[in-house]
Design an enzyme around this catalytic site. Structure first.
Site, short mmCIF file in Angstrom:
data_model
loop_
_atom_site.label_atom_id
_atom_site.label_comp_id
_atom_site.label_asym_id
_atom_site.label_seq_id
_atom_site.Cartn_x
_atom_site.Cartn_y
_atom_site.Cartn_z
N ASP A 241 -8.16 -2.09 4.78
CA ASP A 241 -6.85 -2.73 4.72
C ASP A 241 -6.51 -3.38 6.07
O ASP A 241 -6.82 -2.82 7.13
CB ASP A 241 -5.82 -1.63 4.41
CG ASP A 241 -4.45 -2.19 4.07
OD1 ASP A 241 -4.36 -3.00 3.15
OD2 ASP A 241 -3.47 -1.79 4.73
N GLU A 271 -9.77 -6.75 4.35
CA GLU A 271 -8.66 -7.58 3.85
C GLU A 271 -8.04 -8.28 5.05
O GLU A 271 -7.38 -7.66 5.87
CB GLU A 271 -7.61 -6.70 3.17
CG GLU A 271 -6.43 -7.49 2.63
CD GLU A 271 -5.10 -7.10 3.24
OE1 GLU A 271 -4.08 -7.64 2.81
OE2 GLU A 271 -5.05 -6.26 4.16
N ASP A 342 -1.34 -7.82 -4.74
CA ASP A 342 -0.44 -8.48 -3.79
C ASP A 342 0.06 -9.84 -4.28
O ASP A 342 0.85 -10.48 -3.60
CB ASP A 342 -1.16 -8.68 -2.44
CG ASP A 342 -1.31 -7.35 -1.71
OD1 ASP A 342 -0.44 -6.48 -1.85
OD2 ASP A 342 -2.32 -7.19 -1.00
C1 NOJ Z 1 -2.44 -5.05 2.35
C2 NOJ Z 1 -2.38 -4.42 1.02
O1 NOJ Z 1 -3.14 -5.14 0.11
C3 NOJ Z 1 -0.92 -4.35 0.68
O2 NOJ Z 1 -0.73 -4.03 -0.65
C4 NOJ Z 1 -0.32 -3.35 1.63
O3 NOJ Z 1 1.06 -3.21 1.38
C5 NOJ Z 1 -0.49 -3.83 3.07
N1 NOJ Z 1 -1.85 -4.21 3.33
C6 NOJ Z 1 -0.12 -2.76 4.07
O4 NOJ Z 1 -0.97 -1.66 3.95
#
Ligand code: NOJ
Ligand code: CA
Length: 734
Positions: A241, A271, A342
């Protein structure tokens, strides 16, 4: 005897040895599950903050690891080989901003499993049951932050149940780092991110989430140990993440640590949230100079979705995708998706299912590894067309839809045809509503036709053997005769034609991981490797751990090189394979905070140096205390020198002529000038060379414009700094 018994009992109690089988990432299709929203397999763990009606999207809805285990057969029925589970570490036990942490992104104990989801034992069972079905588990891990700093549990952090700190108490111990200007202890205390670049991006809180100071030795080991537990319990990979918000140099040491603890080669993807593929974003240099792991293909998702949901042109999509993929060393390792937790789901953008099928099919045929977001196969939609948290409805199980059929068909084709997994990517024809592209790997090929205009009869020149080829999605035939292909493409369809010929010589299509250090396990996948042979890595024969016709696993040997990329190939009874590249780190690297006093320095600065880890430029961050800094993985105690480059990421970098040196340690404050050279007068080839002559001194390049090529794999320019690094090696080799 008693000691033996103790050891035996201990062996039973410790986490298991790790995943037993390796899955080639490019041959896989990933299924993304939000654990809480998938399936309730154990009602006794539903509370607190449980909403049995599933109407409050911010509460727990009952999904858990036992439920996921029950549904593994369903997932397998879609042709899936890897399951990405949302974060399952123990999260806060309170609400924050009116929400429960049902999503898993607010962890408080990285060594425990969230009680709403299960235990370590349930996780190990999940791994085992997945393995029985030929699948494996990818864990979403969150090393950037714990939980909200000013709500809920206020950043409370536990180490396997022992309270370590919270954000307020941590602030009392925090001091300003003299080199980075960051106020920090376990956490950073630099406010929230308001400027989305430079210092704040990595050292301030992302949406109030207590931001870890990974440079604190406790945090460094704690985060690594937490992830190691998943490796030992059998995870085959990680989705990391928020990589945009951590120092790349720390992440590199984190990845290497995980590789060194795994009994199979691991697949890790990050990500890096950026919805704009523009070259001016720092994403660009993340790709260009820092190809260290895969990334989710976030920047191209919107353009793909818009092209199918709205009026985007295939001509510009084709051009933009080709450019995007060209920035990677290994484009087939990009992780592609259409929907995610997201974003607003595609079907909310356009409810036309044909268009949805087309976009799904494209995601599964482009270079890269496809991700199917849970419920895409059953046409789940976001409530009221909204994004987070409304794009996370409760799963509806239906694997008999047209979407499920397309997913299954293309997942099967990926196993059968190597071009989908390993092939290159070339547009054959592109216009506003019609696009034809091809993928080729050795004697395997794919032609994909995407038509969102009217029905069409098409003809194109094609170098396939004469014959009839059937599209796997609609069963449409294509006739090839004398280099010309004729077929019919209905409105709103994707056609996928394939051809599998015989490959005689070994051909490598995939290397996993593609950055590693001595001792790590690395997999080569491809075709015609034969029954036995050798793997040559940086000129040295590697220890082979497993050999089959399409998969070889080896251990990275110790290699002497000053280049970041080393050559890997196979020699077998079928001949010598193509050469692929492995990004190489030396043993025992630590995350070194490299700081340079900013006197006389200005501009957008980078460093490049005389070690493999520093051979490609790394951007420096400007500190409020007058230093420029970055974090670099380097072996402790090693002397090194760097040259300062100047330039914007998307431009040619120019040497400033300034050189600094230092010794790698947790913090290395560099001194001006090159590394002190030995003052010996001997010219013997067995002693260190005299590099003080002005012709080879890096400082003598002052004013010259040493540049980086910006090419992928364009290792190091002919900089004098690097020549100096090579000299001892050349002499030693005689
Ligand atoms: C990215 C994640 O995909 C999202 O859903 C999350 O809220 C944020 N990072 C913070 O962890
Ligand atoms: Ca951070």
């Amino acid at each position: 005897m008693r000691r033996l018994w103790v050891l035996f009992v201990l062996a039973l109690l410790l986490p298991q040895a790790g995943a037993t089988s390796f899955h080639v990432p490019e041959k896989s299709v990933i299924y993304q599950v939000m654990v809480d929203r998938f399936y309730d397999g154990n009602t006794s763990n539903n509370g607190p903050f449980y909403d049995p009606d599933h109407s409050n999207y911010r509460m727990y809805w009952g999904g858990d690891l036992e439920g996921l285990i029950e549904k593994l057969d369903y997932i397998k029925s879609l042709g899936i080989t890897e399951v990405w589970v949302s974060p399952i570490n123990d999260n806060i036990n309170t609400l924050a901003y009116g929400s429960a942490p049902y999503h898993g992104y607010w962890p408080r104990d990285f060594k425990r499993i969230e009680e709403h989801f299960g235990t370590w034992e349930t996780f190990r069972k999940l791994v085992e049951e997945a393995e029985k079905r030929g699948m494996c588990i990818i864990v979403d891990y969150v090393p950037n932050h714990s939980n909200p700093a000013s709500a809920g549990e206020f950043g409370k952090l536990y180490d396997n149940g022992t309270l370590i700190t919270d954000y307020l108490h941590d602030a009392e111990k925090a001091v300003i780092n003299p080199y980075t200007g960051s106020r920090e202890y376990i956490y950073h205390h630099n406010g929230g991110i308001s400027e989305w670049f430079g210092f704040q991006l990595k050292y301030a809180n992302l949406y109030d989430l207590a931001d870890f100071n990974q440079h604190n030795p406790f945090v460094d080991s704690y985060l690594k140990e937490g992830a190691e537990l998943f490796v030992k319990a059998g995870a085959c990979g990680f989705r990391i993440d928020a990589v945009k918000h951590m120092d790349l140099g720390w992440l590199e040491t984190f990845y290497l640590d995980l590789y060194s603890h795994s009994s199979v080669p691991l697949f890790i993807y990050g990500e890096y949230y950026n919805r704009d593929p523009s070259r001016t974003d720092d994403l660009y240099f993340f790709y260009q100079y820092s190809n260290v792991t895969s990334l989710l293909s976030i920047p191209i998702r919107d353009e793909i979705a818009n092209t199918f949901a709205y009026g985007g042109s295939f001509e510009s999509l084709a051009r933009d995708l080709e450019e995007y993929y060209s920035t990677f060393v290994y484009p087939n390792k990009a992780v592609n998706f259409l929907d995610s937790h997201d974003l607003v789901r595609f079907l909310n953008m356009n409810s036309n299912k044909n268009r949805f099928h087309m976009a799904l099919a494209l995601t599964m045929t482009l270079p890269g590894i496809p991700v199917i977001y849970y419920g895409d196969e059953s046409y789940l939609v976001s409530k009221d067309g909204k994004g987070d948290p409304y794009n996370r409805p409760m799963m509806v199980f239906n694997n008999t839809t047209e979407a499920a059929r397309i997913i299954r068909t293309l997942a099967e084709l990926r196993k059968q045809n190597d071009a989908l997994a390993y092939g290159d990517f070339k547009t054959v024809h592109a216009e506003y509503s019609l696009w034809v592209f091809r993928r080729d790997f050795g004697n395997h090929s794919i032609i994909v036709v995407v038509n969102k205009g009217d029905d069409k009869n098409l003809s194109l020149s094609l170098d396939w053997e004469d014959g009839t080829y059937t599209d796997v999605i609609n069963g449409i035939n294509m006739t090839v005769k004398d280099g010309n292909a004729i077929f019919y493409a209905p409105k709103d369809s994707v056609l996928v034609f394939h051809r599998e010929g015989v490959q005689k010589k070994p051909l490598i299509g995939s290397i996993t991981p593609y950055s590693a250090q001595p001792g790590n396990l690395v997999a080569l996948a491809g075709v015609s490797f034969g029954k036995t042979g050798k793997v040559i890595v940086g000129g040295k024969e590697a220890q082979v751990v497993n050999w089959s016709d399409d998969l070889v696993i080896f251990r990275v040997p110790e290699v002497e090189t000053s280049s970041p990329w080393i050559d890997v190939y196979i020699k077998s009874n079928y001949g010598e394979s193509n050469h692929v590249k492995l990004r190489h780190y030396r043993k025992d690297v630590i995350p070194v905070l490299v700081a340079i006093k900013g006197d006389n320095l200005q501009g957008y600065l980078w460093i490049r140096g005389n070690t493999p880890e520093l051979a490609e430029p790394r951007p420096l961050i400007k500190s409020s205390t007058g230093y420029y800094f970055t974090v670099v993985p380097l072996p402790k105690g090693v002397p090194f020198e760097v040259e300062i480059l100047d330039g914007l990421p998307w431009e040619r970098l120019t040497s400033t002529g300034k050189v600094y040196h230092g010794v790698a340690n947790w913090t290395a404050v560099l001194e001006p000038g090159p590394l002190p050279r030995p003052t010996t007068t001997t010219t013997s080839a067995t002693t260190a060379p005299d590099t003080t002559s002005s012709s080879s001194s890096p400082s003598s390049s002052s004013g010259s414009s040493t540049t980086t090529t910006g090419q992928k794999g364009g290792i190091c320019g002919p900089s004098s700094v690097l020549l100096i690094a090579l000299l001892p090696l050349l002499k030693r080799r005689g």
